[in-house]
Design a protein around this motif. Structure first.
Motif, PDB file in Angstrom:
ATOM      1  N   HIS A 145       2.581   1.265  -0.321  1.00 29.88           N
ATOM      2  CA  HIS A 145       3.239   1.500   0.974  1.00 29.88           C
ATOM      3  C   HIS A 145       2.256   1.245   2.111  1.00 29.88           C
ATOM      4  O   HIS A 145       2.597   0.602   3.105  1.00 29.88           O
ATOM      5  N   LYS A 146       1.018   1.752   1.935  1.00 32.87           N
ATOM      6  CA  LYS A 146       0.014   1.602   2.998  1.00 32.87           C
ATOM      7  C   LYS A 146      -0.288   0.137   3.259  1.00 32.87           C
ATOM      8  O   LYS A 146      -0.387  -0.272   4.417  1.00 32.87           O
ATOM      9  N   SER A 147      -0.445  -0.651   2.171  1.00 32.42           N
ATOM     10  CA  SER A 147      -0.784  -2.068   2.369  1.00 32.42           C
ATOM     11  C   SER A 147       0.347  -2.806   3.079  1.00 32.42           C
ATOM     12  O   SER A 147       0.116  -3.667   3.934  1.00 32.42           O
ATOM     13  N   LYS A 148       1.597  -2.424   2.783  1.00 31.47           N
ATOM     14  CA  LYS A 148       2.744  -3.059   3.460  1.00 31.47           C
ATOM     15  C   LYS A 148       2.779  -2.672   4.947  1.00 31.47           C
ATOM     16  O   LYS A 148       3.113  -3.500   5.796  1.00 31.47           O
ATOM     17  N   MET A 149       2.448  -1.400   5.227  1.00 26.80           N
ATOM     18  CA  MET A 149       2.413  -0.974   6.632  1.00 26.80           C
ATOM     19  C   MET A 149       1.293  -1.698   7.377  1.00 26.80           C
ATOM     20  O   MET A 149       1.472  -2.119   8.521  1.00 26.80           O
ATOM     21  N   ASP A 150       0.153  -1.868   6.706  1.00 25.86           N
ATOM     22  CA  ASP A 150      -0.965  -2.609   7.319  1.00 25.86           C
ATOM     23  C   ASP A 150      -0.551  -4.058   7.634  1.00 25.86           C
ATOM     24  O   ASP A 150      -0.871  -4.586   8.699  1.00 25.86           O
ATOM     25  N   GLU A 151       0.173  -4.676   6.684  1.00 29.61           N
ATOM     26  CA  GLU A 151       0.654  -6.055   6.894  1.00 29.61           C
ATOM     27  C   GLU A 151       1.571  -6.115   8.117  1.00 29.61           C
ATOM     28  O   GLU A 151       1.470  -7.018   8.946  1.00 29.61           O
ATOM     29  N   ALA A 152       2.476  -5.131   8.208  1.00 27.44           N
ATOM     30  CA  ALA A 152       3.430  -5.100   9.324  1.00 27.44           C
ATOM     31  C   ALA A 152       2.699  -4.952  10.657  1.00 27.44           C
ATOM     32  O   ALA A 152       2.995  -5.657  11.625  1.00 27.44           O
TER      33      ALA A 152
END
Length: 351
Positions: free
Chosen positions: A335-342
Motif C-alpha cells: 500500500h505504501k509503495s502505491k501511495m508513494d507512486e501516486a
C-alpha cells in the motif's frame, strides 16, 4: 473550548458521519443512534443544527432533546438525564448509541440556580457542593454492556449495547483549569480542546494538539491509523514549539527549517470543511502523504488542492489500496509503495 470555536459544528459532523454505520436506516441494527441534548442554547442554534442534520439525511437516526435558554432552569438541568434515559433504552436492546451534551457548563449554571433558590449552601464559584456528582452520575451511565447481560440481569433484552458520551464544556478565556472543565476532564477518557486563536487563524477544526489528550491511547483507532499517525502528534508539538522562535530569527538551521516545513503542511492537511465527513481510509492516505515527507516540497497554499487530486487519483488508479486498508485495518508495504507512486505522479502538476 471557548464560545464560537466550532464545538457544536464538531458534534454535527460526528452525527452526520455516523450515517455510514448502517446507511442511515434506524431499523438496521448496525446503525449507530445519535442523541443530541441541547441545554441552555439559543433556540436559533438548535434549529440550525436540526436543519443541517435534515439536509444531510441524519435525522432518521437522531434524537434531539432541547431545553433552550428560555426554558426553566430545572428543565435545562434535567434535559441531560432525559437524553441518557432515551439512549439507555436503545442500549438495552443491544444497539450502539452516541450521546452529546451541549453543554455541561450551562447545565451546571442551571443546577446552581435551582440549588441557590432551594437555599442549599454554595461552595466554590457559588456552585453547590455536589456539582461534581451532578456530572459524574450523568457520565457514568455511558458504558458498554456485557455480551451476556441478559443472563446476569433479565431486564436487558440483549447484551453488547453501548453508550458513548461526548460532553461539551464551554471554557471562559481558554481556561481549561477552571472548576467545571477540570471536573469533567477528570471523569472523561480524554479531551479535545478547541482554541480561539487557531480558529481565527483559519485552522478548522481548531484542535490544539498539545492540550488535547486521549487516555485510551490507540484503543480507539484502527491499527493502520495508529501506525501512520503515530509520530504526527510529536511533529505538531515540535512545530508549535519552534514556531514561536521562528518569528524572531531568520537564520534557522536546516533541522529547524525541516520541522517548520513539515508542521505547516501537517496543519494544512488537518483542515477540513464543515459537514464533509472523511472516510478513515482517505484520512490514512492523506496523513501518510504528510508524515512520509512526500509533500515537504509542495507550496503550503497548494496542499488543500493536492489533497483533492491525490485522493481522486488513488480512487481511480489504486482503488484496492483504500479497500485493503478498510478490510485489513492495516497499511501494508505494498500500500505504501502505491501511495508513494501516486504522490510522485501528482507532484509535478503543482510544481
Amino acid at each position: 473550548g471557548d464560545r464560537q470555536t466550532g464545538k457544536t459544528a464538531l458534534l454535527t459532523d460526528t452525527i452526520i458521519s455516523q450515517k455510514h454505520s448502517g446507511g442511515g436506516d434506524p431499523q438496521n441494527p448496525d446503525q449507530v443512534i445519535c442523541v443530541y441534548v441541547a441545554m441552555g442554547q439559543k433556540q436559533s442554534t438548535v434549529v440550525d443544527v436540526v436543519q443541517k442534520l435534515e439536509a444531510n439525511g441524519a435525522m432518521p437516526y437522531t434524537i434531539v432533546v432541547c431545553a433552550s435558554a428560555n426554558d426553566e432552569a430545572s428543565m435545562q438541568y434535567l434535559a441531560a438525564y432525559a437524553g441518557t434515559t432515551m439512549a439507555e433504552r436503545f442500549r438495552d436492546e443491544g444497539r450502539d448509541v452516541v450521546i452529546m451534551y451541549d453543554d455541561l457548563y450551562k447545565q451546571a449554571l442551571a443546577y446552581r440556580q435551582v440549588m441557590l433558590l432551594l437555599r442549599r449552601p454554595p461552595g466554590r464559584e457559588a456552585f453547590p457542593g455536589d456539582v461534581f456528582n451532578l456530572h459524574s452520575r450523568l457520565l457514568e451511565r455511558s458504558a458498554r454492556m456485557a455480551d451476556n447481560a441478559p443472563e446476569i440481569n433479565p431486564r436487558y433484552k440483549k447484551g453488547g449495547g453501548s453508550i458513548t458520551a461526548l460532553p461539551v464544556v464551554e471554557t471562559q478565556e481558554g481556561d481549561v483549569s477552571a472548576y467545571i472543565p477540570t471536573n469533567v476532564i477528570s471523569i472523561t477518557d480524554g479531551q479535545i480542546f478547541l482554541e480561539s486563536n487557531l480558529f481565527n487563524a483559519g485552522v478548522r477544526p481548531a484542535v490544539n494538539a498539545g492540550i488535547s489528550v486521549s487516555r485510551v491511547g490507540g484503543a480507539a483507532q484502527i491499527p493502520g491509523m495508529k501506525k501512520i499517525a503515530g509520530g504526527m502528534r510529536l511533529d505538531l508539538a515540535n512545530y508549535r514549539e519552534l514556531q514561536a522562535f521562528a518569528q524572531f530569527g531568520s537564520d534557522l538551521d536546516k533541522g529547524t527549517q525541516d520541522v517548520l516545513t513539515r508542521g505547516e503542511r501537517l496543519v494544512e492537511i488537518l483542515k477540513q470543511g464543515q459537514y464533509v465527513p472523511m472516510k478513515v481510509q482517505d484520512q490514512i492516505m492523506i496523513i501518510y502523504a504528510g508524515t512520509c515527507g512526500g509533500i515537504d516540497e509542495l507550496a503550503v497554499n497548494k496542499v488543500t488542492e493536492f489533497e483533492k487530486v491525490y485522493l481522486a487519483y488513488m480512487e481511480d488508479n489504486y482503488p484496492e489500496v483504500g479497500a485493503g486498508i478498510l478490510a485489513d485495518k492495516k497499511v501494508s508495504d505494498e500500500h505504501k509503495s502505491k501511495m508513494d507512486e501516486a504522490i510522485a505522479a501528482i507532484l509535478p502538476q503543482f510544481a
